[in-house]
Design an enzyme around this catalytic site. Structure first.
Site, mmCIF file in Angstrom:
data_model
loop_
_atom_site.group_PDB
_atom_site.id
_atom_site.type_symbol
_atom_site.label_atom_id
_atom_site.label_comp_id
_atom_site.label_asym_id
_atom_site.label_seq_id
_atom_site.Cartn_x
_atom_site.Cartn_y
_atom_site.Cartn_z
ATOM 1 C CE LYS A 1 -13.558 -3.742 0.741
ATOM 2 N NZ LYS A 1 -12.468 -3.350 1.645
ATOM 3 C CE LYS B 1 -4.441 -1.704 1.334
ATOM 4 N NZ LYS B 1 -5.659 -1.622 2.114
ATOM 5 C CE LYS C 1 -6.144 -7.646 -1.314
ATOM 6 N NZ LYS C 1 -6.793 -7.599 -0.051
#
Ligand code: ATP
Ligand code: LTN
Length: 335
Positions: free
Chosen positions: A204, A119, A201
């Site tokens: 969202k 991230k 992966k």
């Protein structure tokens, strides 16, 4: 009357971030298990809104996502009477325990977390301290409720391990406070991959809307996204490491239909990708349709939702308070 059955039930806890539209990955990796576990276990489920602000969220969008995530949990069939279903920020003990745990967690062990690395690479302009210490807050979410099992997708295994390490260390230093939780990861669907890049992966928060299927997508959108899914050059429906795209679709089809990989390969022997993609799209859409219908009813009544999440927070506070107080006392604070 004393309900022995309730007393003996093992405990389960899990949380989900309201960081966007919940996806098929969230459903197959985690939420499906939450629904299945609620009869056998004493379950606590939360919308992890505090975690969501580790990446930038627009305030109005965050507010609406918190509501919709809570409503979606109910739409999935999670019963707020039988379980404790609440919003993380309504229970202040999460952030409070997180401080105690932070002071018992090493910088070095946090630095190894792969989600932080991913991230922070994705948002180089906002590598905030919360993003770094996120697993400690997650450990607090878990340890406050003393669960035996934590149902999550495979990507959360590392965070679960650190929660266990923190708990063991704390118990050894101060005496028995926390239960050491076990991860509960599904056999099929633990790692649903992006439909556009099967090496990543399904997430969202991926900007490419074609890479994920939302639980609330329309049937047409679902079918279109599967039709466009990236597949491989071999053009046969066979599961293999080298064919990551088609293997991901086989996994999804297996998770929603309950068919084994061998059964699926037999069913589509000699058939092309087009036919298979349509079958996957249709079975995913059929699985999600009743959830979407129920969600649309639930989200209409904000008052009823408010009542439920407030009751959920009260129940959660009563459980969390006990653990938090015990931990504070053990560390030496004056209560
Ligand atoms: P983000 O994409 O914003 O990082 P996320 O969907 O990865 O969010 P959460 O909403 O907190 O993160 O995830 C909730 C649960 O869904 C977790 O248990 C996580 O392991 C599971 N999950 C998330 N993505 C997948 C996936 N692609 N496959 C299987 N399980 C998943
Ligand atoms: N970190 C998780 C969401 C999460 C969670 C938790 C999962 C926050 N607190 C407690 C299980 C238990 C994620 O990013 N998927």
């Amino acid at each position: 009357m004393c309900n022995i059955e309730t007393e003996q039930k093992k405990k389960v806890l899990s949380c989900i971030q309201p960081s966007g539209m919940l996806t098929l990955g969230n459903y197959l990796g985690a939420l499906k298990n939450w629904v299945n576990m609620q009869d056998e276990f004493d379950c606590t489920f939360a919308v992890a809104d505090l975690h969501a602000i580790t990446v930038r969220q627009e305030p109005a969008a965050l507010r609406s996502q918190i509501y919709s995530t809570y409503a979606l949990l109910l739409a999935l069939g999670i019963d707020p009477e039988k379980n404790t279903v609440f919003i993380q920020s309504h229970v202040p003990f999460h952030t409070q325990l997180s401080w105690l745990l932070s002071c018992n967690t090493q910088f070095g062990e946090m630095s190894r977390m792969t989600q932080f690395k991913d991230k922070s690479a994705k948002h180089p302009e906002n590598v905030n301290v919360g993003l770094f210490s996120y697993p400690v807050l997650m450990a607090a979410d878990i340890l406050l409720y003393k669960p035996d099992f934590v149902p999550v997708g495979a990507d959360q295994k590392q965070h679960l391990e650190i929660a266990r390490d923190i708990a063991v260390r704390f118990n050894n230093k101060y005496g028995d406070v926390f239960t050491i939780p076990e991860p509960y990861i599904p056999k099929t669907g633990a790692r649903v991959m992006s439909l556009q890049d099967p090496s990543k992966k399904m997430s969202k928060s991926d900007d490419n809307v074609n890479s994920w299927v939302a639980i609330l997508d329309s049937k047409d959108d679902i079918i279109r996204k599967f039709k466009r899914a990236v597949t491989d050059s071999e053009a046969c429906v066979r599961f293999s490491e080298e064919q990551a795209g088609i293997s991901n679709l086989i996994t999804i089809y297996s998770a929603v239909t309950g068919k084994t990989v061998a059964e699926i390969e037999r069913e589509f022997e000699g058939k092309g990708y087009g036919e298979f993609k349509l079958a996957v799209g249709e079975s995913v859409a059929d699985t999600l349709a009743p959830i979407k219908a129920s969600y649309e009813e639930i989200i209409k009544d904000k008052k009823a939702l408010e009542q439920l999440y407030k009751e959920g927070a009260d129940k959660a506070c009563r459980q969390a308070y006990k653990t938090y107080n015990k931990a504070m006392k053990k560390v030496g604070f004056v209560l």
